[in-house]
Design an enzyme around this catalytic site. Structure first.
Site, mmCIF file in Angstrom:
data_model
loop_
_atom_site.group_PDB
_atom_site.id
_atom_site.type_symbol
_atom_site.label_atom_id
_atom_site.label_comp_id
_atom_site.label_asym_id
_atom_site.label_seq_id
_atom_site.Cartn_x
_atom_site.Cartn_y
_atom_site.Cartn_z
ATOM 1 N N ARG A 168 -0.367 -10.009 12.677
ATOM 2 C CA ARG A 168 -0.959 -8.922 11.889
ATOM 3 C C ARG A 168 -1.791 -9.487 10.739
ATOM 4 N NH1 ARG A 168 4.129 -5.611 10.326
ATOM 5 N NH2 ARG A 168 2.726 -4.197 9.259
ATOM 6 N N ARG B 172 11.574 -2.573 10.666
ATOM 7 C CA ARG B 172 10.496 -2.204 11.594
ATOM 8 C C ARG B 172 10.325 -3.277 12.664
ATOM 9 N NH1 ARG B 172 5.315 -0.342 8.126
ATOM 10 N NH2 ARG B 172 4.261 -1.695 9.573
ATOM 11 N N LYS C 72 0.837 -1.213 0.000
ATOM 12 C CA LYS C 72 0.000 0.000 0.000
ATOM 13 C C LYS C 72 0.871 1.263 0.000
ATOM 14 C CE LYS C 72 -2.022 -1.216 3.876
ATOM 15 N NZ LYS C 72 -1.329 -2.504 4.107
ATOM 16 N N ARG D 98 -9.735 0.461 8.588
ATOM 17 C CA ARG D 98 -9.228 -0.896 8.777
ATOM 18 C C ARG D 98 -10.243 -1.777 9.469
ATOM 19 N NH1 ARG D 98 -3.604 0.109 8.818
ATOM 20 N NH2 ARG D 98 -2.347 -1.765 8.806
ATOM 21 N N ARG E 271 11.925 -5.942 4.092
ATOM 22 C CA ARG E 271 11.649 -4.499 4.097
ATOM 23 C C ARG E 271 12.600 -3.758 5.038
ATOM 24 N NH1 ARG E 271 5.754 -2.216 5.176
ATOM 25 N NH2 ARG E 271 5.861 -3.602 6.963
HETATM 26 P P1 AP5 Z 1 4.889 -1.618 1.659
HETATM 27 O O1 AP5 Z 1 4.534 -0.705 0.528
HETATM 28 O O2 AP5 Z 1 5.722 -1.058 2.774
HETATM 29 O O3 AP5 Z 1 3.572 -2.351 2.227
HETATM 30 P P2 AP5 Z 1 2.362 -1.822 3.084
HETATM 31 O O4 AP5 Z 1 1.151 -2.501 2.579
HETATM 32 O O5 AP5 Z 1 2.351 -0.311 3.121
HETATM 33 O O6 AP5 Z 1 2.795 -2.448 4.492
HETATM 34 P P3 AP5 Z 1 2.630 -1.949 5.959
HETATM 35 O O7 AP5 Z 1 3.308 -2.980 6.817
HETATM 36 O O8 AP5 Z 1 3.112 -0.529 6.121
HETATM 37 O O9 AP5 Z 1 1.133 -2.037 6.165
HETATM 38 P P4 AP5 Z 1 0.393 -2.332 7.455
HETATM 39 O O10 AP5 Z 1 -0.957 -2.229 6.935
HETATM 40 O O11 AP5 Z 1 0.660 -3.539 8.217
HETATM 41 O O12 AP5 Z 1 1.015 -1.290 8.468
HETATM 42 P P5 AP5 Z 1 0.663 0.230 8.794
HETATM 43 O O13 AP5 Z 1 1.908 0.974 8.738
HETATM 44 O O14 AP5 Z 1 -0.507 0.703 8.016
HETATM 45 O O15 AP5 Z 1 5.600 -2.896 1.025
HETATM 46 C C1 AP5 Z 1 6.123 -3.905 1.838
HETATM 47 C C2 AP5 Z 1 7.502 -4.340 1.293
HETATM 48 O O16 AP5 Z 1 7.334 -5.021 0.051
HETATM 49 C C3 AP5 Z 1 8.418 -3.155 1.001
HETATM 50 O O17 AP5 Z 1 9.726 -3.528 1.338
HETATM 51 C C4 AP5 Z 1 8.264 -2.918 -0.502
HETATM 52 O O18 AP5 Z 1 9.420 -2.359 -1.058
HETATM 53 C C5 AP5 Z 1 8.004 -4.337 -1.019
HETATM 54 N N1 AP5 Z 1 7.078 -4.358 -2.147
HETATM 55 C C6 AP5 Z 1 5.949 -3.613 -2.278
HETATM 56 N N2 AP5 Z 1 5.325 -3.909 -3.429
HETATM 57 C C7 AP5 Z 1 6.075 -4.898 -4.014
HETATM 58 C C8 AP5 Z 1 5.937 -5.650 -5.203
HETATM 59 N N3 AP5 Z 1 4.929 -5.475 -6.065
HETATM 60 N N4 AP5 Z 1 6.875 -6.589 -5.465
HETATM 61 C C9 AP5 Z 1 7.892 -6.797 -4.617
HETATM 62 N N5 AP5 Z 1 8.084 -6.114 -3.481
HETATM 63 C C10 AP5 Z 1 7.186 -5.183 -3.175
HETATM 64 O O19 AP5 Z 1 0.166 0.034 10.312
HETATM 65 C C11 AP5 Z 1 1.033 -0.392 11.344
HETATM 66 C C12 AP5 Z 1 0.234 -0.606 12.619
HETATM 67 O O20 AP5 Z 1 -0.412 0.632 13.021
HETATM 68 C C13 AP5 Z 1 -0.929 -1.604 12.503
HETATM 69 O O21 AP5 Z 1 -0.497 -2.940 12.687
HETATM 70 C C14 AP5 Z 1 -1.868 -1.102 13.618
HETATM 71 O O22 AP5 Z 1 -1.447 -1.537 14.884
HETATM 72 C C15 AP5 Z 1 -1.714 0.399 13.561
HETATM 73 N N6 AP5 Z 1 -2.732 1.019 12.683
HETATM 74 C C16 AP5 Z 1 -2.514 1.682 11.523
HETATM 75 N N7 AP5 Z 1 -3.682 2.099 10.977
HETATM 76 C C17 AP5 Z 1 -4.660 1.685 11.803
HETATM 77 C C18 AP5 Z 1 -6.076 1.762 11.758
HETATM 78 N N8 AP5 Z 1 -6.720 2.374 10.753
HETATM 79 N N9 AP5 Z 1 -6.786 1.211 12.774
HETATM 80 C C19 AP5 Z 1 -6.165 0.605 13.809
HETATM 81 N N10 AP5 Z 1 -4.825 0.469 13.901
HETATM 82 C C20 AP5 Z 1 -4.071 1.000 12.904
#
Ligand code: AP5
Length: 210
Positions: free
Chosen positions: A167, A156, A13, A88, A123
């Site tokens: 997760r 991370r 994302k 979410r 990552r």
């Molecule tokens: P990346 O683009 O970093 O993936 P992402 O989907 O953004 O992953 P996140 O881990 O950031 O998402 P998340 O939803 O768990 O965490 P968030 O930060 O929102 O890509 C991942 C890796 O793959 C990278 O290294 C990239 O380079 C590689 N890659 C990408 N695309 C690729 C491809 N096509 N091919 C190959 N490689 C590729 O949330 C963290 C925490 O915050 C949550 O667990 C929760 O506790 C809290 N939180 C956040 N939002 C909320 C909410 N709305 N409600 C409640 N809690 C929340």
């Protein structure tokens, strides 16, 4: 344009948000990045969120909704935005509607759990500006150094294998139901996440035009 990016942790994302933001000139709002900044600064929000993040659980809805309400009220959101990681849960999506926020497109990036587990272990992120890299798919120009700001890249905390498993479980239980929620409203576009980042980018941009 108001866009929601949906997908499992590590589906890509943040990677897609970066490209759409440049392409459409609209800001990305990542609740994950906002919460991680709060953890780092030791703010009240950070103190409340820490135990949930470390366990791989979602932060309670009321906390995240307050973050979003405040962020969306800022002037840079007036011509559109990308929501990365919000909503979410169904209550978060319902609250967004109650706020009168009209979403144009919801892009789901669909990636298998096994691929996700592999990606998360590779990552690396910049602790200063939040830019995300991958040791194979998206390498910085200089090993372990952020292209944007020069800080040293780190893994991370919540990318540890046991936290990733939790997760993913939470995602399937609490976030995946949003697919039907938005499909019922004719807003859902599914992009099959590809092995090559550029292929996924091409499909995402096509979904935004369709
Ligand atoms: P990346 O683009 O970093 O993936 P992402 O989907 O953004 O992953 P996140 O881990 O950031 O998402 P998340 O939803 O768990 O965490 P968030 O930060 O929102 O890509 C991942 C890796 O793959 C990278 O290294 C990239 O380079 C590689 N890659 C990408 N695309 C690729 C491809 N096509 N091919 C190959 N490689 C590729 O949330 C963290 C925490 O915050 C949550 O667990 C929760 O506790 C809290 N939180 C956040 N939002 C909320 C909410 N709305 N409600 C409640 N809690 C929340």
């Amino acid at each position: 344009m108001r866009i929601v990016l949906l997908g499992a942790p590590g589906a890509g994302k943040g990677t897609q948000a970066e490209v759409i933001s440049r392409e459409k000139n609209i800001p990305t709002i990542s609740t994950g990045n906002i919460i991680r900044d709060a953890l780092k600064s030791g703010s009240e929000l950070g103190k409340k969120a820490r135990k949930y993040i470390e366990a791989g659980h979602l932060v309670p809805d009321d906390i995240v909704i307050d973050i979003i309400r405040e962020r969306l009220s800022r002037p840079d959101c007036k011509d559109g935005f990308i929501l990365d990681g919000f909503p979410r849960t169904i209550p978060q999506a319902e609250e967004l509607e109650r706020m009168g926020v009209h979403i144009d497109r919801v892009i789901e990036i669909d990636v298998d759990d096994e691929v996700i587990a592999r990606r998360m272990s590779g990552r690396r992120v910049c602790p200063s500006c939040g830019t995300s890299y991958h040791i194979e798919h998206k390498q910085p120009k200089k090993r372990d150094v952020c292209d944007n700001c020069g800080d040293t890249l780190v893994q991370r905390e919540d990318d540890r294998p046991e936290t990733v498993r939790e997760r993913l479980r939470v995602y399937h239980e609490q976030t995946a139901p949003l697919k039907n929620y938005y499909a019922d409203r004719n807003k859902l576009y599914v992009v099959k996440g590809q092995e090559d980042v550029n292929d996924t980018i091409r499909l995402t941009l096509a979904a935004l035009k369709s």
